[in-house]
Design a protein around this motif. Sequence first.
Motif, PDB file in Angstrom:
ATOM      1  N   LEU A 108       0.895  -1.061   0.016  1.00 43.73           N
ATOM      2  CA  LEU A 108       0.060   0.010   0.044  1.00 43.73           C
ATOM      3  C   LEU A 108       0.883   1.132  -0.135  1.00 43.73           C
ATOM      4  O   LEU A 108       0.583   2.257  -0.790  1.00 43.73           O
ATOM      5  CB  LEU A 108      -0.874  -0.121   1.325  1.00 43.73           C
ATOM      6  CG  LEU A 108      -1.790   1.073   1.588  1.00 43.73           C
ATOM      7  CD1 LEU A 108      -2.918   1.225   0.396  1.00 43.73           C
ATOM      8  CD2 LEU A 108      -2.349   1.218   2.887  1.00 43.73           C
ATOM      9  N   MET A 109       1.995   1.420   0.740  1.00 42.04           N
ATOM     10  CA  MET A 109       2.770   2.484   0.840  1.00 42.04           C
ATOM     11  C   MET A 109       3.423   2.869  -0.334  1.00 42.04           C
ATOM     12  O   MET A 109       3.550   3.854  -0.779  1.00 42.04           O
ATOM     13  CB  MET A 109       3.686   2.551   2.269  1.00 42.04           C
ATOM     14  CG  MET A 109       2.956   2.446   3.356  1.00 42.04           C
ATOM     15  SD  MET A 109       3.924   2.781   5.139  1.00 42.04           S
ATOM     16  CE  MET A 109       4.665   1.046   4.947  1.00 42.04           C
ATOM     17  N   ASN A 110       3.991   1.630  -1.133  1.00 39.84           N
ATOM     18  CA  ASN A 110       4.673   2.010  -2.417  1.00 39.84           C
ATOM     19  C   ASN A 110       3.726   2.706  -3.270  1.00 39.84           C
ATOM     20  O   ASN A 110       4.238   3.584  -4.070  1.00 39.84           O
ATOM     21  CB  ASN A 110       5.061   0.581  -2.857  1.00 39.84           C
ATOM     22  CG  ASN A 110       6.298   0.151  -2.071  1.00 39.84           C
ATOM     23  OD1 ASN A 110       7.051   1.017  -1.313  1.00 39.84           O
ATOM     24  ND2 ASN A 110       6.769  -1.036  -2.392  1.00 39.84           N
ATOM     25  N   LEU A 111       2.350   1.916  -3.428  1.00 36.83           N
ATOM     26  CA  LEU A 111       1.557   2.607  -4.245  1.00 36.83           C
ATOM     27  C   LEU A 111       0.946   4.050  -3.916  1.00 36.83           C
ATOM     28  O   LEU A 111       1.292   4.749  -4.854  1.00 36.83           O
ATOM     29  CB  LEU A 111       0.146   1.796  -4.420  1.00 36.83           C
ATOM     30  CG  LEU A 111       0.323   0.268  -4.807  1.00 36.83           C
ATOM     31  CD1 LEU A 111      -0.793  -0.345  -4.556  1.00 36.83           C
ATOM     32  CD2 LEU A 111       0.636   0.178  -6.355  1.00 36.83           C
ATOM     33  N   LEU A 112       0.660   4.419  -2.704  1.00 37.27           N
ATOM     34  CA  LEU A 112       0.639   5.682  -2.296  1.00 37.27           C
ATOM     35  C   LEU A 112       1.601   6.814  -2.832  1.00 37.27           C
ATOM     36  O   LEU A 112       1.405   7.969  -2.958  1.00 37.27           O
ATOM     37  CB  LEU A 112       0.205   5.868  -0.999  1.00 37.27           C
ATOM     38  CG  LEU A 112      -0.904   4.962  -0.440  1.00 37.27           C
ATOM     39  CD1 LEU A 112      -1.165   4.965   1.148  1.00 37.27           C
ATOM     40  CD2 LEU A 112      -2.247   5.670  -0.999  1.00 37.27           C
ATOM     41  N   GLU A 113       2.803   6.071  -2.386  1.00 38.35           N
ATOM     42  CA  GLU A 113       4.137   7.082  -2.584  1.00 38.35           C
ATOM     43  C   GLU A 113       4.236   7.342  -4.150  1.00 38.35           C
ATOM     44  O   GLU A 113       4.742   8.435  -4.502  1.00 38.35           O
ATOM     45  CB  GLU A 113       5.510   6.185  -2.256  1.00 38.35           C
ATOM     46  CG  GLU A 113       6.607   7.155  -2.361  1.00 38.35           C
ATOM     47  CD  GLU A 113       7.639   6.598  -1.527  1.00 38.35           C
ATOM     48  OE1 GLU A 113       7.529   5.602  -0.774  1.00 38.35           O
ATOM     49  OE2 GLU A 113       8.881   6.793  -1.791  1.00 38.35           O
TER      50      GLU A 113
END
Length: 345
Positions: A108-113
């Motif tokens: 999730l954090m990779n995508l949001l970044e």
Amino acid sequence: MKTERILVTGGTGYIGSHTVVELQQAGYPVVIIDNLSNSDRAVLDGIERITGIRPDFVEGDCTDIDVLRALFAKYTDIKGIINFAASKAVGESMQKPILYYRNNLNTLMNLLELMGPNDVKGIVFSSSCTVYGEPDVNPVTEKSPIKKATSPYGNTKQISEEIITDVINAGAPFKSVILRYFNPVGAHPSAEIGELPNGVPQNLIPYLTQTAIGIRKELSVFGDDYNTPDGSCIRDYIDVVDLAKAHVIAVERMLMDRSDEKIEIFNLGTGRGVSVLELINAFERSTGVTVPHKIVGRRAGDIEKVWADPTYANNVLGWVASTPLDDTMRSAWAWQCRLRERGIM
Ligand code: NAD
Ligand code: UFG
């Protein structure tokens, strides 16, 4: 064909594959990324047989940000993301918590970044009714209290919802729709795609259909001494195609800026609580196939009863879970029979 491409992470998985079908039928070009940790490349054939279109596919791991960077560099037309990629077995998460936190949260954090720099307008996130724990009152609305998670898996869903909220409140230039699924069941009516659990199924419907076809000797009903009319647990079983359709509406809502809200949360369920024994009856009635079963003790960690109040999704998204339960039981059975025909199970 629409011009906005949708990135579907975990798109060869159970709910993801059904959603890719609906997206393609609605005219969206799709690219799937999946590491095939819980699915098979052959799912792409099923999607192609249903829709006539083979979705673009990248075999890769979403926890590797460089893999995602390369994907965004290649597909510069991605405008929406639906993030299904996650590890999802509650029991396994108790044994391997780090795997669950790492996989589900880093994905999730990779995508949001990467969304902002790549001009992506919104992300749909797969959450779960597990965030409500054992509710004090049923049906649950989106405003019902969030209870402390009882497993690392459930905790990843709660933390993920908080991460999305924090990132958007910090001014991220995109929107999010968080969908809290109740119990997805059934398969595409074509029987070209469906649920393909690894090993012995932990969930009710795959265990039931495998028993009905003779792979398993009998289905264990976990407890008949709950405070419910027939003593077995109650859930809200939602047809996977109905569920998939809600994702198309959610994506469109963000791409078309149909809402002023930057984050929206919706329960996706039928609004109908069904007990384990009622579900077995529904299966037997609708397919004419008997399911050998016996009552055993309670399963540790089970919620007694939970079902959705889907009014908010009905009114705001204009979405209703419309498939009758008997049709869903028939699609689950047709899929199990198809797996047998193909010699898979
Ligand atoms: P699934 O296991 O069939 O699909 C998930 C897919 O993601 C699989 O194909 C898997 O190979 C892939 N994947 C996992 N980690 C990955 C990674 N790091 N990179 C790339 N691909 C990865 O599960 P599903 O039932 O389709 O569930 C989809 C989502 O919905 C999950 O987030 C799950 O937690 C959530 N959810 C499922 C249920 C349910 O009962 N099925 C209920 C509530 C929420
Ligand atoms: N059950 C049986 N026998 C079985 C399997 C299940 O009686 O062999 C019963 C369970 O006790 C429960 C009901 O069937 O009462 C449904 O169980 P599932 O395992 O199919 O589903 P759960 O509601 O326990 O959990 C599912 C997903 C979770 C997700 C949750 C809410 O597995 O990942 O729905 O979305 F968090």
